[in-house]
Each structure stands twice: as C-alpha cells, then as structure tokens.
Design a protein around this motif. Sequence first.
Motif, PDB file in Angstrom:
ATOM      1  N   PRO A 138      -3.540   8.696  78.074  1.00 44.07           N
ATOM      2  CA  PRO A 138      -4.490   7.958  77.236  1.00 44.07           C
ATOM      3  C   PRO A 138      -5.789   7.617  77.970  1.00 44.07           C
ATOM      4  CG  PRO A 138      -2.830   6.469  78.059  1.00 44.07           C
ATOM      5  CD  PRO A 138      -2.447   7.840  78.559  1.00 44.07           C
ATOM      6  N   ILE A 139      -6.510   8.643  78.392  1.00 43.33           N
ATOM      7  CA  ILE A 139      -7.824   8.415  79.001  1.00 43.33           C
ATOM      8  C   ILE A 139      -8.859   9.176  78.179  1.00 43.33           C
ATOM      9  CG2 ILE A 139      -6.888   8.044  81.312  1.00 43.33           C
ATOM     10  CD1 ILE A 139      -7.729  10.888  82.007  1.00 43.33           C
ATOM     11  N   ARG A 140     -10.003   8.581  78.011  1.00 46.27           N
ATOM     12  CA  ARG A 140     -11.038   9.186  77.184  1.00 46.27           C
ATOM     13  C   ARG A 140     -11.841  10.189  78.020  1.00 46.27           C
ATOM     14  NH1 ARG A 140     -13.098   8.336  72.336  1.00 46.27           N
ATOM     15  NH2 ARG A 140     -15.240   9.018  71.900  1.00 46.27           N
ATOM     16  N   VAL A 141     -11.933  11.406  77.508  1.00 50.07           N
ATOM     17  CA  VAL A 141     -12.733  12.447  78.148  1.00 50.07           C
ATOM     18  C   VAL A 141     -13.618  13.056  77.066  1.00 50.07           C
ATOM     19  CG1 VAL A 141     -12.744  14.580  79.474  1.00 50.07           C
ATOM     20  CG2 VAL A 141     -10.891  12.927  79.800  1.00 50.07           C
ATOM     21  N   GLY A 142     -14.927  12.861  77.191  1.00 49.71           N
ATOM     22  CA  GLY A 142     -15.837  13.338  76.159  1.00 49.71           C
ATOM     23  C   GLY A 142     -15.598  12.616  74.855  1.00 49.71           C
ATOM     24  N   ARG A 143     -15.383  13.370  73.779  1.00 44.66           N
ATOM     25  CA  ARG A 143     -15.191  12.758  72.455  1.00 44.66           C
ATOM     26  C   ARG A 143     -13.721  12.532  72.116  1.00 44.66           C
ATOM     27  NH1 ARG A 143     -14.425  16.957  68.494  1.00 44.66           N
ATOM     28  NH2 ARG A 143     -14.688  19.032  69.388  1.00 44.66           N
ATOM     29  N   TYR A 144     -12.832  12.833  73.069  1.00 44.67           N
ATOM     30  CA  TYR A 144     -11.398  12.687  72.813  1.00 44.67           C
ATOM     31  C   TYR A 144     -10.855  11.422  73.465  1.00 44.67           C
ATOM     32  CZ  TYR A 144     -11.841  17.570  71.431  1.00 44.67           C
ATOM     33  OH  TYR A 144     -12.233  18.746  70.814  1.00 44.67           O
ATOM     34  N   ASP A 145      -9.904  10.776  72.775  1.00 47.56           N
ATOM     35  CA  ASP A 145      -9.316   9.525  73.273  1.00 47.56           C
ATOM     36  C   ASP A 145      -8.172   9.758  74.249  1.00 47.56           C
ATOM     37  OD1 ASP A 145     -11.042   7.907  71.794  1.00 47.56           O
ATOM     38  OD2 ASP A 145      -9.757   8.055  70.008  1.00 47.56           O
ATOM     39  N   SER A 146      -7.715  10.980  74.357  1.00 48.41           N
ATOM     40  CA  SER A 146      -6.645  11.313  75.304  1.00 48.41           C
ATOM     41  C   SER A 146      -6.921  12.678  75.910  1.00 48.41           C
ATOM     42  CB  SER A 146      -5.277  11.291  74.623  1.00 48.41           C
ATOM     43  OG  SER A 146      -5.206  12.272  73.600  1.00 48.41           O
ATOM     44  N   ALA A 147      -6.207  12.972  76.983  1.00 48.48           N
ATOM     45  CA  ALA A 147      -6.411  14.242  77.684  1.00 48.48           C
ATOM     46  C   ALA A 147      -5.070  14.902  77.949  1.00 48.48           C
ATOM     47  CB  ALA A 147      -7.161  14.009  78.995  1.00 48.48           C
TER      48      ALA A 147
END
Length: 259
Positions: A138-147
Amino acid sequence: MLDILYQDEHLVAVNKPSGWLVHRSWLDRNEKVVVMQTVRDQIGQHVFTVHRLDRPTSGVLLMALSSEVAHQLSQQFEQHQINKIYHAVVRGYVNESGTIDYALVEELDKVADKFAKEDREAQQAVSHYTTLSQVEVPIRVGRYDSARYSLVELSPETGRKHQLRRHMAHISHPIIGDSRHGDLRHNRALAEHFDCQRLMLHASHLALNHPVTGERLVISAPWEQRWQHLMNHFNWQEQCPAYHEVEFIRPIIQDTELS
C-alpha cells in the motif's frame, strides 16, 4: 574482507557486494577498493577474471588462479557451458515463466567504453525467467495507491552486456534500482519506504564443470543484508533455494575437454 564461497588450487569464487567494481576501470578512476585487488590481498595470490558482474550487481564472481585455467574458463563462458541463476525484484506481476528471445545492440558506456568501436548489429540474446513470488504493497506510486512487485529467477542463455536488465525492461517489468533501464518512480518509492537503494539483481548460483578435475560445481551466494531487509518486508524470506535444490534450465555440457 570478501566472503569466499569456494577456493581450491585452481579457482576462487567470492560473493561480490553491490557497488563494487570487479577491477579498476574508467568508470571511476579514483576507486581504490575493487574486487580483484581485494581478493589478491586476501588470499595472497594473483587472480585472473573470467567473467564480470556489473558494478551494482551482487553475487557469485568466479576467478582463476592461473592464466591457463582462466583461458579454459573463459572458453566455457563463451561457449555457454556455464549455467547462471540470478534473482531479481521487478515491477509488476510477472507471468509464471517464459523465455525472452530478443536481440540486443551492444550498449557502450560513455566513460568505460569510450575507446571501443560501436557495433550497431543486434546480437542474439536469450533469457529464461520464472516467477517465485508476488506482492502488492500500500504505497502510492504515480497515480496508483498501491504497487505490485515480483521476485523472479533469471537464467541468461547468452551473455550480452546488461542483458537481464534490458530484457526485463523489454517485457515491461524493469528491475528495481536500475537507473538506466528501470522505472525511476518505483526506484524512488522503494528507496523511501523500504530503504532499498541498490539494484535488486543478485547472481545467486553458478554451475560448471571444474576445468581441471571435471567435478561438477554449484557455487551459491547468499543474499546480503540490504536484500534480506526487503525480503523481510515482502515476506519472501524463504524464496531463495539452497544450492542442492537448484534446477538449471540447461544441462551443463559434459564433454568439456579437460587439461
């Protein structure tokens, strides 16, 4: 002191740390701590390189203790008679297994290869991969809330420069920490959240027929502390197989001429 993985009167193998040069290079003319000189001083004997790992790549590095054995081992590498298994952490969910058959144009470094002649003809390059585990964090990368990330086992059939890094980028699953072919957003995210500040590529296993005795050798390099740190966060601690469990995709050629 480097971790010696194997040594006899003909060969020595060490666990190369990430960030170390194999030998002095134009990449960093002021770098004084390099693998070759360190091993030479550690064992009190001159060593000869027979293959190389990129500076940011860690893992099994094999060296010869004589020029004759170095020549024999270099021939085995050139003839694809030595099998290698790498582990890598890559972006996204990778399919279970597959083969990447994608020719590569030689990639020259502006500093280290500045005197080399550029060859624009693509050379055959083949890599095999198998996915060992996957995770969504559950970390935000760019426009996504998860990676999403995958732990993959890689076996190069050929030995082109930066082959695994370029092949994984080619199938849109770049290796984490790759500043040249990777995803800088994910590199920054893992550095910030998990203190992952290295290329996540490790040469875990090397299998060969001993150039003098003919004995089958499988040399394995454990993951270093920074790698283990990320494995613990992703709950992948048990994913690296022990040396006796390793299964190589291609059998070692058994009719190698012995000295």
